[in-house]
Design a protein around this motif. Structure first.
Motif, PDB file in Angstrom:
ATOM      1  N   ALA A 172       0.898  -1.258  -0.166  1.00 49.65           N
ATOM      2  CA  ALA A 172      -0.027   0.001  -0.022  1.00 49.65           C
ATOM      3  C   ALA A 172       0.896   1.196  -0.059  1.00 49.65           C
ATOM      4  CB  ALA A 172      -0.864  -0.030   1.109  1.00 49.65           C
ATOM      5  N   ALA A 173       2.064   1.394   0.788  1.00 43.35           N
ATOM      6  CA  ALA A 173       2.913   2.486   0.830  1.00 43.35           C
ATOM      7  C   ALA A 173       3.681   2.697  -0.323  1.00 43.35           C
ATOM      8  CB  ALA A 173       3.826   2.168   2.084  1.00 43.35           C
ATOM      9  N   ALA A 174       4.241   1.618  -0.844  1.00 48.92           N
ATOM     10  CA  ALA A 174       4.932   1.586  -2.232  1.00 48.92           C
ATOM     11  C   ALA A 174       3.915   1.994  -3.449  1.00 48.92           C
ATOM     12  CB  ALA A 174       5.369   0.355  -2.623  1.00 48.92           C
ATOM     13  N   LEU A 175       2.705   1.694  -3.425  1.00 48.60           N
ATOM     14  CA  LEU A 175       1.813   2.209  -4.598  1.00 48.60           C
ATOM     15  C   LEU A 175       1.448   3.639  -4.304  1.00 48.60           C
ATOM     16  CD1 LEU A 175      -0.523  -0.991  -4.868  1.00 48.60           C
ATOM     17  CD2 LEU A 175       0.962  -0.294  -6.281  1.00 48.60           C
TER      18      LEU A 175
ATOM     19  N   ARG B 181      -1.830  -8.871  -9.280  1.00 50.43           N
ATOM     20  CA  ARG B 181      -0.313  -9.399  -9.413  1.00 50.43           C
ATOM     21  C   ARG B 181       0.663  -8.381  -9.442  1.00 50.43           C
ATOM     22  NH1 ARG B 181      -3.955 -12.506 -12.205  1.00 50.43           N
ATOM     23  NH2 ARG B 181      -3.323 -11.453 -14.144  1.00 50.43           N
ATOM     24  N   VAL B 182       0.346  -6.999  -9.028  1.00 50.12           N
ATOM     25  CA  VAL B 182       1.277  -5.958  -9.501  1.00 50.12           C
ATOM     26  C   VAL B 182       2.720  -6.516  -8.552  1.00 50.12           C
ATOM     27  CG1 VAL B 182       0.434  -5.015  -6.988  1.00 50.12           C
ATOM     28  CG2 VAL B 182       1.723  -3.669  -8.838  1.00 50.12           C
ATOM     29  N   ASP B 183       3.771  -6.207  -9.376  1.00 42.81           N
ATOM     30  CA  ASP B 183       5.280  -6.458  -8.797  1.00 42.81           C
ATOM     31  C   ASP B 183       5.882  -5.217  -8.487  1.00 42.81           C
ATOM     32  OD1 ASP B 183       7.587  -7.345  -8.667  1.00 42.81           O
ATOM     33  OD2 ASP B 183       8.191  -8.049 -10.560  1.00 42.81           O
ATOM     34  N   LEU B 184       5.971  -5.103  -7.102  1.00 40.31           N
ATOM     35  CA  LEU B 184       6.478  -3.788  -6.690  1.00 40.31           C
ATOM     36  C   LEU B 184       7.969  -3.484  -6.881  1.00 40.31           C
ATOM     37  CD1 LEU B 184       5.102  -3.875  -2.936  1.00 40.31           C
ATOM     38  CD2 LEU B 184       4.101  -2.744  -5.010  1.00 40.31           C
ATOM     39  N   THR B 185       8.884  -4.633  -7.434  1.00 41.40           N
ATOM     40  CA  THR B 185      10.251  -4.538  -7.762  1.00 41.40           C
ATOM     41  C   THR B 185      10.342  -3.567  -9.135  1.00 41.40           C
ATOM     42  OG1 THR B 185      10.140  -6.531  -9.105  1.00 41.40           O
ATOM     43  CG2 THR B 185      10.683  -6.586  -6.814  1.00 41.40           C
ATOM     44  N   ASP B 186       9.377  -3.517  -9.858  1.00 43.29           N
ATOM     45  CA  ASP B 186       9.510  -2.845 -11.023  1.00 43.29           C
ATOM     46  C   ASP B 186       8.195  -2.230 -11.596  1.00 43.29           C
ATOM     47  OD1 ASP B 186      10.309  -1.342 -13.518  1.00 43.29           O
ATOM     48  OD2 ASP B 186      11.540  -2.880 -14.022  1.00 43.29           O
ATOM     49  N   LEU B 187       7.582  -1.184 -10.756  1.00 40.70           N
ATOM     50  CA  LEU B 187       6.213  -0.782 -11.335  1.00 40.70           C
ATOM     51  C   LEU B 187       6.178  -0.297 -12.663  1.00 40.70           C
ATOM     52  CD1 LEU B 187       5.267   0.959  -7.865  1.00 40.70           C
ATOM     53  CD2 LEU B 187       4.473  -1.072  -8.784  1.00 40.70           C
ATOM     54  N   SER B 188       7.135   0.225 -13.343  1.00 40.76           N
ATOM     55  CA  SER B 188       7.024   1.027 -14.526  1.00 40.76           C
ATOM     56  C   SER B 188       6.949  -0.117 -15.702  1.00 40.76           C
ATOM     57  CB  SER B 188       8.258   1.738 -14.856  1.00 40.76           C
ATOM     58  OG  SER B 188       9.423   0.887 -14.794  1.00 40.76           O
ATOM     59  N   VAL B 189       7.306  -1.488 -15.554  1.00 44.51           N
ATOM     60  CA  VAL B 189       7.221  -2.600 -16.420  1.00 44.51           C
ATOM     61  C   VAL B 189       6.043  -3.294 -16.357  1.00 44.51           C
ATOM     62  CG1 VAL B 189       8.480  -4.324 -17.288  1.00 44.51           C
ATOM     63  CG2 VAL B 189       9.746  -2.546 -16.685  1.00 44.51           C
ATOM     64  N   PHE B 190       5.664  -3.673 -15.184  1.00 41.28           N
ATOM     65  CA  PHE B 190       4.544  -4.502 -15.037  1.00 41.28           C
ATOM     66  C   PHE B 190       3.091  -3.777 -15.319  1.00 41.28           C
ATOM     67  CE2 PHE B 190       1.294  -7.060 -12.898  1.00 41.28           C
ATOM     68  CZ  PHE B 190       1.707  -8.278 -12.905  1.00 41.28           C
ATOM     69  N   PRO B 191       2.124  -4.376 -15.797  1.00 39.28           N
ATOM     70  CA  PRO B 191       0.558  -3.646 -16.176  1.00 39.28           C
ATOM     71  C   PRO B 191       0.313  -3.503 -15.005  1.00 39.28           C
ATOM     72  CG  PRO B 191       0.713  -5.986 -16.915  1.00 39.28           C
ATOM     73  CD  PRO B 191       2.233  -5.861 -16.482  1.00 39.28           C
ATOM     74  N   LEU B 192       0.427  -2.239 -14.574  1.00 40.84           N
ATOM     75  CA  LEU B 192      -0.113  -1.609 -13.118  1.00 40.84           C
ATOM     76  C   LEU B 192      -1.737  -1.688 -13.031  1.00 40.84           C
ATOM     77  CD1 LEU B 192       0.522  -0.697 -10.323  1.00 40.84           C
ATOM     78  CD2 LEU B 192       0.756   1.478 -11.128  1.00 40.84           C
TER      79      LEU B 192
END
Length: 266
Positions: free
Chosen positions: A168-171, A234-245
């Motif tokens: 939640a904080a990262a998003l 299935r959001v991937d917090l390691t790379d938010l710019s690549v995964f379909p957020l």
């Protein structure tokens, strides 16, 4: 004699009705009943990330402890309200309070906003606690306890509060990039149109209109209070710019409803 029998029958039926109604009421507040109407944790379709325009929250709630302390001096303009696991089954379907350990008493405290009486959120690491305090000033009024009890308990089978709040904080920090902060700051206390602000967020995050703007009325003006994003589970917090957020078209049964007029204040 017949009238007396009718009276006795009527009284007996009334007593039976009251007993059965009371039994049903007790049953529907029990964890067993909630297990029937609420699926197991992790069985949801996407997240709803709800962010609050903090100055508007304080305009609406000037006596809030979170608004009367210095904690807001370093808070972002958009702060974390809730990260909600959503099961797309319509308004009558309530995907919440998923943990079997939740008691009716805790649910009552939560629904009446007596959040200080809820159990503390356990097992948060220092980095997660720090990040959460930065994006959710309402931790001062124990909103994190409410968020975990009602929504976090539905996040996964692992019962991992640290993972839930770290996500939640990262998003929230990802949304609060410099461009978003600059846009909101530049338009503070001015009128914006729903069309223009939607275009900005669509351009900034490719949200494909999967975004909702909720307003509140203070005095005689409509102010933007919440911005809600619909996010891939299935959001991937390691790379938010690549995964379909954000959820693509087709993963929601209907587009989110707008609750702001065509023009409003920031």
């Amino acid at each position: 004699m017949k009238s007396k029998m009718k009276l006795l029958t009527s009284v007996a039926l009334s007593v039976l009705f009251l007993v059965s109604t009371n039994a049903f009421a007790q049953h529907t507040t029990s964890p067993q009943y909630r297990n029937w109407v609420t699926p197991a944790p992790g069985q949801f379709d996407y997240y709803k990330l709800s962010l609050t325009l903090q100055p508007v929250y304080c305009l609406k709630n000037p006596s809030s402890l979170a608004c009367r302390t210095s904690v807001l001096k370093n808070s972002p303009l958009l702060t974390l309200n809730e990260l909600i696991p959503v099961r797309d089954q319509g308004k009558r379907y309530h995907y919440q309070y998923c943990a079997k350990s939740i008691t009716p008493r805790q649910m009552q405290f939560d629904r009446t906003k007596q959040w200080s009486k809820l159990n503390p959120v356990l097992n948060l690491t220092k980095p997660t606690s720090k990040a959460l305090n930065e994006v959710m000033p309402q931790t001062r009024v124990y909103q994190q306890r409410h968020a975990w009890l009602k929504w976090g308990s539905c996040n996964s089978d692992s019962d991992d509060a640290n993972s839930y709040f770290a996500k939640a904080a990262a998003l929230t920090k990802y949304i609060n990039n410099p461009d978003v902060s600059a846009y909101i700051q530049a338009n503070r206390k001015t009128t914006v149109t729903l069309t223009d602000i939607r275009k900005f967020f669509n351009r900034e995050f490719k949200t494909l209109n999967k975004i909702q703007f909720q307003c509140t009325v203070v005095g005689n003006r409509s102010y933007l209070e919440h911005v809600n994003f619909y996010i891939n589970k299935r959001v991937d917090l390691t790379d938010l710019s690549v995964f379909p957020l954000f959820t693509p078209f087709g993963t929601m049964s209907r587009p989110p409803q707008q609750e702001c007029p065509e023009s409003f204040y920031l």
